[in-house]
Write an enzyme that holds these catalytic residues in place. Structure first.
Site, PDB file in Angstrom:
ATOM      1  N   ARG A 163      -8.525  -0.273   4.625  1.00  0.00           N
ATOM      2  CA  ARG A 163      -7.579   0.713   4.067  1.00  0.00           C
ATOM      3  C   ARG A 163      -6.265   0.047   3.677  1.00  0.00           C
ATOM      4  NH1 ARG A 163      -5.845   4.568   8.007  1.00  0.00           N
ATOM      5  NH2 ARG A 163      -4.412   4.865   6.305  1.00  0.00           N
TER       6      ARG A 163
ATOM      7  N   ASP B  60       4.867   0.022  12.215  1.00  0.00           N
ATOM      8  CA  ASP B  60       3.616  -0.558  11.692  1.00  0.00           C
ATOM      9  C   ASP B  60       3.417  -2.012  12.114  1.00  0.00           C
ATOM     10  OD1 ASP B  60       2.960   1.820  10.528  1.00  0.00           O
ATOM     11  OD2 ASP B  60       3.391   1.226   8.473  1.00  0.00           O
TER      12      ASP B  60
ATOM     13  N   CYS C 135      -3.874  12.973  13.783  1.00  0.00           N
ATOM     14  CA  CYS C 135      -4.582  11.742  13.460  1.00  0.00           C
ATOM     15  C   CYS C 135      -4.531  10.841  14.680  1.00  0.00           C
ATOM     16  CB  CYS C 135      -3.957  11.057  12.260  1.00  0.00           C
ATOM     17  SG  CYS C 135      -2.375  10.365  12.629  1.00  0.00           S
TER      18      CYS C 135
ATOM     19  N   LYS D 269       0.834  -1.214   0.000  1.00  0.00           N
ATOM     20  CA  LYS D 269       0.000   0.000   0.000  1.00  0.00           C
ATOM     21  C   LYS D 269       0.869   1.265   0.000  1.00  0.00           C
ATOM     22  CE  LYS D 269      -1.655   1.635   4.020  1.00  0.00           C
ATOM     23  NZ  LYS D 269      -1.388   3.041   4.305  1.00  0.00           N
ATOM     24  N   ASN D 270       1.817   1.321   0.946  1.00  0.00           N
ATOM     25  CA  ASN D 270       2.569   2.567   1.105  1.00  0.00           C
ATOM     26  C   ASN D 270       3.419   2.897  -0.114  1.00  0.00           C
ATOM     27  OD1 ASN D 270       1.416   2.922   3.557  1.00  0.00           O
ATOM     28  ND2 ASN D 270       3.214   2.369   4.773  1.00  0.00           N
TER      29      ASN D 270
ATOM     30  N   ARG E 290       1.805  14.074  13.928  1.00  0.00           N
ATOM     31  CA  ARG E 290       2.280  13.876  12.553  1.00  0.00           C
ATOM     32  C   ARG E 290       2.443  15.182  11.777  1.00  0.00           C
ATOM     33  NH1 ARG E 290      -0.217   8.271  10.364  1.00  0.00           N
ATOM     34  NH2 ARG E 290       1.661   8.303   9.138  1.00  0.00           N
TER      35      ARG E 290
HETATM   36  C1  UD1 Z   1       4.915   6.418   6.704  1.00  0.00           C
HETATM   37  C2  UD1 Z   1       3.962   5.275   6.465  1.00  0.00           C
HETATM   38  C3  UD1 Z   1       3.422   4.758   7.783  1.00  0.00           C
HETATM   39  C4  UD1 Z   1       4.572   4.401   8.726  1.00  0.00           C
HETATM   40  C5  UD1 Z   1       5.563   5.557   8.849  1.00  0.00           C
HETATM   41  C6  UD1 Z   1       6.802   5.188   9.637  1.00  0.00           C
HETATM   42  C7  UD1 Z   1       3.026   5.785   4.302  1.00  0.00           C
HETATM   43  C8  UD1 Z   1       1.846   6.236   3.508  1.00  0.00           C
HETATM   44  N1  UD1 Z   1       2.878   5.763   5.638  1.00  0.00           N
HETATM   45  O1  UD1 Z   1       4.167   7.457   7.331  1.00  0.00           O
HETATM   46  O2  UD1 Z   1       2.633   3.601   7.529  1.00  0.00           O
HETATM   47  O3  UD1 Z   1       4.049   4.130  10.010  1.00  0.00           O
HETATM   48  O4  UD1 Z   1       5.988   5.982   7.537  1.00  0.00           O
HETATM   49  O5  UD1 Z   1       7.430   4.092   9.071  1.00  0.00           O
HETATM   50  O6  UD1 Z   1       4.039   5.413   3.745  1.00  0.00           O
HETATM   51  N2  UD1 Z   1       7.853  13.758  11.126  1.00  0.00           N
HETATM   52  C9  UD1 Z   1       8.150  15.061  11.442  1.00  0.00           C
HETATM   53  N3  UD1 Z   1       8.008  15.996  10.461  1.00  0.00           N
HETATM   54  C10 UD1 Z   1       7.606  15.692   9.201  1.00  0.00           C
HETATM   55  C11 UD1 Z   1       7.315  14.354   8.883  1.00  0.00           C
HETATM   56  C12 UD1 Z   1       7.452  13.395   9.873  1.00  0.00           C
HETATM   57  O7  UD1 Z   1       8.509  15.370  12.577  1.00  0.00           O
HETATM   58  O8  UD1 Z   1       7.514  16.604   8.356  1.00  0.00           O
HETATM   59  C13 UD1 Z   1       7.997  12.721  12.159  1.00  0.00           C
HETATM   60  C14 UD1 Z   1       6.689  11.971  12.446  1.00  0.00           C
HETATM   61  O9  UD1 Z   1       5.862  12.680  13.359  1.00  0.00           O
HETATM   62  C15 UD1 Z   1       7.195  10.672  12.998  1.00  0.00           C
HETATM   63  C16 UD1 Z   1       8.483  10.428  12.195  1.00  0.00           C
HETATM   64  O10 UD1 Z   1       8.865  11.714  11.675  1.00  0.00           O
HETATM   65  O11 UD1 Z   1       7.542  10.833  14.354  1.00  0.00           O
HETATM   66  C17 UD1 Z   1       8.357   9.452  11.076  1.00  0.00           C
HETATM   67  O12 UD1 Z   1       7.232   9.805  10.264  1.00  0.00           O
HETATM   68  P1  UD1 Z   1       7.186   9.519   8.717  1.00  0.00           P
HETATM   69  O13 UD1 Z   1       8.246   8.542   8.352  1.00  0.00           O
HETATM   70  O14 UD1 Z   1       7.127  10.808   7.975  1.00  0.00           O
HETATM   71  O15 UD1 Z   1       5.763   8.800   8.580  1.00  0.00           O
HETATM   72  P2  UD1 Z   1       4.780   8.942   7.364  1.00  0.00           P
HETATM   73  O16 UD1 Z   1       5.521   9.173   6.100  1.00  0.00           O
HETATM   74  O17 UD1 Z   1       3.656   9.845   7.726  1.00  0.00           O
END
Ligand code: UD1
Length: 421
Positions: free
Chosen positions: A400, A308, A117, A22-23, A122
């Site tokens: 989902r 995850d 969320c 999915k991701n 996030r």
């Molecule tokens: C993606 C995955 C999700 C998985 C996560 C971590 C998808 C669609 N989703 O989510 O299933 O659980 O990676 O492996 O691929 N952060 C910041 N600032 C930002 C972005 C992130 O501080 O701008 C922090 C987040 O709050 C979190 C960490 O970085 O603590 C990792 O998040 P991130 O890897 O970005 O997760 P997603 O891409 O949202």
């Protein structure tokens, strides 16, 4: 709203096929905005999130057709729209993957702010930092992010956040950098297999990308990208979830069409718990051993233990001998499954970033409420070993991210029924 009714299972036995990731798929679909030429994706899972991304892109004028199961054709040649509206972004945060490609290709994007969320705040500061360092102007108003750029220029960008690398920010900035002028170096980049998959497809489209799968990715911008045909990698979280389903029921399951290399941290831990794992190139054989000892795990960016899979291992810990300590280091509020697992009779509590589980505990059936995608998977796993018949409500969360979950589990011997309420 549908619910699952699941009876306590005997040992899971048989063969299950893993669907496309999915991701990965969500990022690959957004990348269609980078080119006028058709993009063909194979091994696309039939999931609600994929359908939501389809609506996000169709809303922008991307032509999308599913000519046969698992095959998606995307044509952005007539796409004019620049907006990902609140109504869609609130359904799926990854809708903001359109930010990077739209900025690079159209010089403009309007995306609803995703907000918090179920599993935490996030933030998206790293996405915006990356785009801004490539030369985009960013503003927010009325709950929307507005990005403008005449031309993007390559830059050296450190994407390390408080919890380490960010998958989403790496996806967005990598896509934008493919069409920027000059060289971009992403430091502190995420190394998840989904990033490697995206880079692989971008290269097939004509992008110049090196280092994906490490924490430094170098992108040399090109003037335009072409079409490509690409096969989505197998879903490593679905793979891990079936491995835990085998382990928790004392089962013997062949997990086919997966990538064992992508779930190394998960299978290593299972092996430490006495579960027998045999690996072939695309297959995992998971055979439960006897009693499982308690364990400790800490979630971390890839190749560490995936956040995850954290909830699923909480369910497993209820059946392990002793006190397990599970530390969540990526998402601060990813503990919503704890109170629901307690409804099954689990001895489980949260202490700061840690979840403490004492086992083994005989679980008994209970009506429970799914709260997010992976928390829901943990409830399904607990229901497999809970005496009696459990009801899991709000399973739209599972829809989902798990393709035909009830069909796949039924083939392994689980008595599971989807009921529309
Ligand atoms: C993606 C995955 C999700 C998985 C996560 C971590 C998808 C669609 N989703 O989510 O299933 O659980 O990676 O492996 O691929 N952060 C910041 N600032 C930002 C972005 C992130 O501080 O701008 C922090 C987040 O709050 C979190 C960490 O970085 O603590 C990792 O998040 P991130 O890897 O970005 O997760 P997603 O891409 O949202």
């Amino acid at each position: 709203m549908d619910k699952f009714i699941i009876q306590k299972s005997c040992r899971l036995k048989g063969r299950v096929r893993v669907s496309g990731a999915k991701n990965s798929c969500l990022a690959l679909m957004a990348a269609s905005l980078l080119t006028d030429e058709p993009l063909e994706l194979n091994n696309v899972p039939n999931l609600v999130d994929v359908r939501t991304m389809t609506r996000v892109l169709e809303n922008m004028g991307v032509g999308i057709s599913r000519s046969e199961p698992g095959k998606l054709s995307l044509d952005s040649s007539r796409a004019e729209g620049l907006k990902a509206p609140y109504d869609l972004v609130r359904k799926m945060r990854a809708s903001y993957y359109v930010l990077g490609p739209l900025t690079a290709r159209k010089g403009k994007a309007e995306v609803s702010l995703p907000g918090g969320c179920a599993i935490g705040q996030r933030p998206i500061d790293l996405h915006l930092k990356g785009l801004s360092m490539l030369g985009a102007e960013i503003s927010t108003s009325g709950g929307y992010i507005y990005v403008r750029a005449d031309r993007l220029n390559g830059a050296r960008i450190n994407l390390t956040g408080q919890s380490g690398s960010s998958v989403g920010a790496t996806v967005n900035v990598l896509m934008a950098a493919t069409l920027a002028r000059g060289v971009t170096v992403l430091e502190g980049a995420a190394a998840e297999p989904e990033i490697v998959d995206l880079a692989w497809m971008l290269k097939a489209m004509g992008a110049k990308v090196e280092g994906a799968g490490t924490d430094v990715i170098t992108i040399e911008g090109v003037a335009s990208l072409g079409g490509a045909s690409h096969t989505v990698i197998p879903d490593r979280i679905e793979t891990g979830t079936f491995a835990v389903a085998a382990a928790i029921t004392g089962g013997d399951v062949v997990i086919a069409d997966c990538c064992p290399e992508h779930v190394q941290s998960v299978t290593d831990l299972l092996e430490n718990l006495g579960v027998k794992i045999e690996k072939a190139r695309k297959t995992l054989l998971v055979r439960a051993g006897g009693e499982m000892p308690a364990f400790e795990l800490c979630t971390a960016p890839y190749p560490g233990f995936p956040t995850d899979m954290q909830a699923q291992f909480c369910a497993l810990a209820t059946q392990a001998e002793g006190t397990s300590v599970i530390e969540e280091n990526i998402f601060e509020h990813r503990t919503l499954h704890v109170s629901e697992l307690a409804r099954f009779g689990a001895d489980i509590k949260v202490s700061g970033r840690k979840i403490i589980v004492r086992g083994p505990t005989p679980l008994s059936s209970a009506p429970v409420m799914a709260s997010d995608l992976r928390a829901s998977a943990a409830l399904v796993l607990a229901a497999l070993v809970a005496d009696g018949s459990s009801e899991i409500h709000r399973i739209y969360h599972l829809d989902r991210g798990y393709e035909h979950l009830e069909v796949k589990l039924a083939r392994l011997g689980v008595k599971i029924m989807r009921v529309s309420t």
